[in-house]
Write a protein that holds these residues in place. Structure first.
Motif, mmCIF file in Angstrom:
data_model
loop_
_atom_site.group_PDB
_atom_site.id
_atom_site.type_symbol
_atom_site.label_atom_id
_atom_site.label_comp_id
_atom_site.label_asym_id
_atom_site.label_seq_id
_atom_site.Cartn_x
_atom_site.Cartn_y
_atom_site.Cartn_z
ATOM 1 N N PHE A 581 -27.469 -49.325 18.234
ATOM 2 C CA PHE A 581 -27.343 -48.087 18.991
ATOM 3 C C PHE A 581 -27.997 -46.908 18.278
ATOM 4 O O PHE A 581 -27.666 -45.754 18.545
ATOM 5 N N ALA A 582 -28.910 -47.192 17.361
ATOM 6 C CA ALA A 582 -29.561 -46.117 16.612
ATOM 7 C C ALA A 582 -30.329 -45.173 17.526
ATOM 8 O O ALA A 582 -30.462 -43.980 17.240
ATOM 9 N N ASP A 583 -30.836 -45.684 18.656
ATOM 10 C CA ASP A 583 -31.625 -44.854 19.575
ATOM 11 C C ASP A 583 -30.794 -44.293 20.714
ATOM 12 O O ASP A 583 -31.324 -43.713 21.653
ATOM 13 N N GLY A 584 -29.476 -44.463 20.652
ATOM 14 C CA GLY A 584 -28.617 -43.929 21.690
ATOM 15 C C GLY A 584 -27.666 -44.985 22.231
ATOM 16 O O GLY A 584 -27.926 -46.187 22.128
ATOM 17 N N LEU A 585 -26.567 -44.515 22.784
ATOM 18 C CA LEU A 585 -25.542 -45.417 23.290
ATOM 19 C C LEU A 585 -25.081 -44.965 24.666
ATOM 20 O O LEU A 585 -24.666 -43.815 24.848
ATOM 21 N N SER A 586 -25.172 -45.850 25.623
ATOM 22 C CA SER A 586 -24.614 -45.650 26.958
ATOM 23 C C SER A 586 -23.924 -46.945 27.361
ATOM 24 O O SER A 586 -24.033 -47.966 26.655
ATOM 25 N N LEU A 587 -23.219 -46.919 28.473
ATOM 26 C CA LEU A 587 -22.571 -48.151 28.925
ATOM 27 C C LEU A 587 -23.605 -49.243 29.183
ATOM 28 O O LEU A 587 -23.399 -50.408 28.821
ATOM 29 N N ASP A 588 -24.746 -48.886 29.797
ATOM 30 C CA ASP A 588 -25.787 -49.877 30.052
ATOM 31 C C ASP A 588 -26.273 -50.506 28.750
ATOM 32 O O ASP A 588 -26.442 -51.728 28.664
ATOM 33 N N VAL A 589 -26.519 -49.682 27.739
ATOM 34 C CA VAL A 589 -27.005 -50.188 26.446
ATOM 35 C C VAL A 589 -25.962 -51.104 25.814
ATOM 36 O O VAL A 589 -26.278 -52.178 25.292
ATOM 37 N N TYR A 590 -24.703 -50.696 25.895
ATOM 38 C CA TYR A 590 -23.633 -51.479 25.300
ATOM 39 C C TYR A 590 -23.482 -52.820 26.022
ATOM 40 O O TYR A 590 -23.321 -53.870 25.382
ATOM 41 N N VAL A 591 -23.529 -52.797 27.361
ATOM 42 C CA VAL A 591 -23.431 -54.037 28.150
ATOM 43 C C VAL A 591 -24.568 -54.985 27.787
ATOM 44 O O VAL A 591 -24.364 -56.189 27.593
ATOM 45 N N ASP A 592 -25.796 -54.450 27.668
ATOM 46 C CA ASP A 592 -26.945 -55.295 27.316
ATOM 47 C C ASP A 592 -26.747 -55.931 25.948
ATOM 48 O O ASP A 592 -27.061 -57.113 25.738
ATOM 49 N N HIS A 593 -26.231 -55.138 24.993
ATOM 50 C CA HIS A 593 -26.037 -55.660 23.634
ATOM 51 C C HIS A 593 -24.978 -56.762 23.632
ATOM 52 O O HIS A 593 -25.171 -57.824 23.036
#
Length: 604
Positions: A581-593
């Motif tokens: 999440f160094a480039d930012g964190l959103s629900l979409d990013v978290y779900v993808d991870h």
């Protein structure tokens, strides 16, 4: 520009002069560290000399305010010292703040020069403003012949920090060199500051807690570790930094400390800490009590200090114990720093009896010079006695049983204290009311029982209370205000609930928000996505209205993130990697991870 009215005549000149004497005494000791880079006192002294000489050659000098805008790093510290050595005061401008906020500060302050990181210099390209793009490589020549750091009296301005106030717009607080120097001279008997101390510069340079962190190290020959932004927002990384760097003095807002305490409860590593200083908002007794139960109350000593920008960071001092917390109804803030006087007064300015709540008034050498370019507000908040001593009306409420030990009760006005910041809700309310079909906006702090406090906007909507309209007004506010002052959620109403006096019922508004149903679960193909969204909403205590909104800009905190990661591990058996999440964190990013982690596990 005004000088500090209560300046201590016994102070040792300017802060840069104190630093220069320390650099001469301990030239080879490490002064500042950031990542793998560090500077000794001698190196920091020379680099800041070169910048100061350049500024002086350009006409800068005493009485001037120079803007400063840098990402966290060593150059930021060099710039602070370089501006002070030129005889000027520094005005920190947070590069993460919205462009409108930055423009207001530049225009209102009237700065004519800004020292900035080259990557940020373009943001200040405007007529009448000289921008000095600073890097150490660009300023590697010797100082001009005959140049020397400019000596200044203790009352000379050292910095101007813009903070939310009671006028609906931020205003600049002017603080003198002597104010800061006496802060340490008066408290060193409590803390025993020394050259062996390692401090973290955890807070933004535009937040006055940074003054305590920076000069607590440099004044005594200690080391200050500048905390990278990503590390400051990631409790696990920050805990590792504190442990690995041998930090001895840690300063935290109670909100940030909750996250630190949660990591400590799981990890329990050996720490070199001597003092943990809490300030900036009301004490969180739960996390403080949990820490004391594990760590005890002697080493490190957990200290609560009340103070505000207009009184030079700190006003009072109170070491915490489990017994004190159990017996205290309000936040214990302790005794005034020896050279300061605290009075509790009613609305007419009369002293209140012991045991009754009154507004906190502070007098003594820590009181600031006033507000930059705002004589009317300065006269209203800074009152001068017949003897010439200036007292600051804080707008905070306190109580004392004996006239010795004080307790913080809350705010006397509409200001909100959240995450260490003073927030004037009228700034967001004004922006919301300017939107078509919206009016009567109210911003409140809401504290759900199972998640962190956050701001919520309640607005009257004439027609079309749609999710798109809610997101549009929140986005409009984020364009103008720093993230800490932006509501995390918006509730649109046909009318406000009223109390029996006919006024807007704030408690009823909070109940309306907390009673809202969770958002419907999306029917997604990825089986983990529904669970992840449910975890987020469970921890945050509110619906996630946009899966693309930045987690922190949307009101999430570091402690919320820890809880989300714990629940993810518990429910999905997935170990979340914060580095993703160094480039930012959103629900979409978290779900993808999480989805990638699930897929990798299934393949193995």
């Amino acid at each position: 520009m005004a000088t500090s009215p209560n300046a201590d005549p016994g102070a040792g000149g300017g802060l840069h002069e104190v630093f220069r004497r320390q650099a001469a005494a301990t030239p080879s000791r490490i002064a500042v560290e950031y990542g793998e880079e560090s500077l000794t006192y001698q190196e920091l002294d020379r680099r800041s000399d070169r910048l100061a000489s350049h500024l002086a050659d350009g006409g800068s000098g005493p009485g001037e305010v120079i803007g400063l805008s840098f990402p966290r790093g060593i150059d930021m510290v060099v710039a602070v010292l370089g501006i002070l050595k030129a005889g000027a005061a520094y005005l920190p401008i947070d590069a993460d703040h919205p462009a409108r906020r930055v423009a207001h500060i530049v225009e209102h302050s009237g700065v004519r020069r800004i020292v900035a990181d080259p990557g940020l210099a373009g943001a200040f390209d405007r007529p009448g403003l000289t921008v000095t793009a600073y890097t150490s490589d660009a300023f590697d020549s010797e100082v001009s012949p005959g140049w020397a750091p400019v000596p200044v009296p203790p009352g000379a301005p050292a910095y101007v920090i813009y903070t939310s106030g009671t006028t609906g717009a931020p205003h600049g607080v002017v603080v003198g060199h002597g104010n800061v120097d006496r802060l340490f001279r008066e408290t060193e008997v409590w803390f025993g500051f020394s050259a062996d101390d390692v401090w973290t510069l955890f807070h933004s340079i535009a937040f006055d807690f940074s003054v305590w962190e920076l000069w607590g190290a440099l004044r005594y020959g200690g080391k200050v570790v500048v905390v990278p932004a990503a590390t400051a927002r990631t409790p696990e990384r920050f805990f590792d930094l504190v442990a690995d760097k041998g930090v001895t003095v840690l300063s935290q807002t109670p909100t940030a400390f909750r996250a630190f305490d949660a990591v400590d409860a799981r990890r329990g590593a050996d720490l070199a800490l001597r003092h943990v200083v809490l300030g900036g908002e009301a004490l969180d007794k739960e996390s403080a009590a949990a820490w004391l139960a594990r760590r005890g109350d002697t080493r490190p000593r957990l200290v609560n200090m009340y103070g505000i920008t207009e009184t030079t960071v700190h006003v009072t001092y109170r070491p915490l114990t489990a017994e004190l917390l159990a017996a205290s109804e309000h936040s214990p803030i302790g005794v005034p720093i020896p050279d300061l006087t605290v009075h509790l007064r009613d609305e007419s300015g009369r002293p209140v009896p012991h045991g009754e709540v009154g507004e906190i008034h502070v007098s003594g050498p820590g009181v600031a010079a006033g507000y930059l370019h705002d004589a009317e507000l300065t006269a209203a908040r800074f009152t001068r006695s017949d003897s010439g001593e200036v007292t600051y009306r804080t707008g905070d409420l306190g109580v004392t049983a004996d006239g010795v030990e004080y307790f913080y009760v809350g705010r006397a006005d509409t200001q909100i204290k959240l995450h260490g910041y003073r927030i004037d809700p009228r700034e967001a309310e004004t922006i919301a009311d300017a939107e078509p079909d919206l009016s009567g906006s109210v911003v409140l702090k809401v504290s759900p029982p199972s998640s962190e406090p956050h701001l919520v906007l309640f607005s009257l909507c004439r027609n079309g209370a749609t999710p798109e309209r809610r997101q549009r007004v929140l986005a409009r506010i984020r364009e103008s205000l720093p993230a800490y002052a932006c509501p995390a959620q918006c509730v649109l109403l046909a009318e406000h609930p009223r109390n029996h006096h006919g006024k807007v019922d704030h408690d009823a508004l909070r109940e309306i928000y907390l009673a809202q149903p969770r958002s419907p679960r999306p029917d997604l193909a990825d089986g983990h996505a529904e669970t992840v969204r449910a975890i987020w909403e469970q921890v945050l205590g509110r619906p996630v209205t946009s899966s693309r909104t930045d987690f922190f800009e949307g009101g999430g905190t570091s402690l919320d993130l820890i809880r989300i990661m714990q629940e993810t591990q518990k429910q999905l058996s997935v170990e979340v990697d914060l580095g993703a999440f160094a480039d930012g964190l959103s629900l979409d990013v978290y779900v993808d991870h999480v989805g990638a982690q699930c897929a990798a596990r299934n393949r193995s």
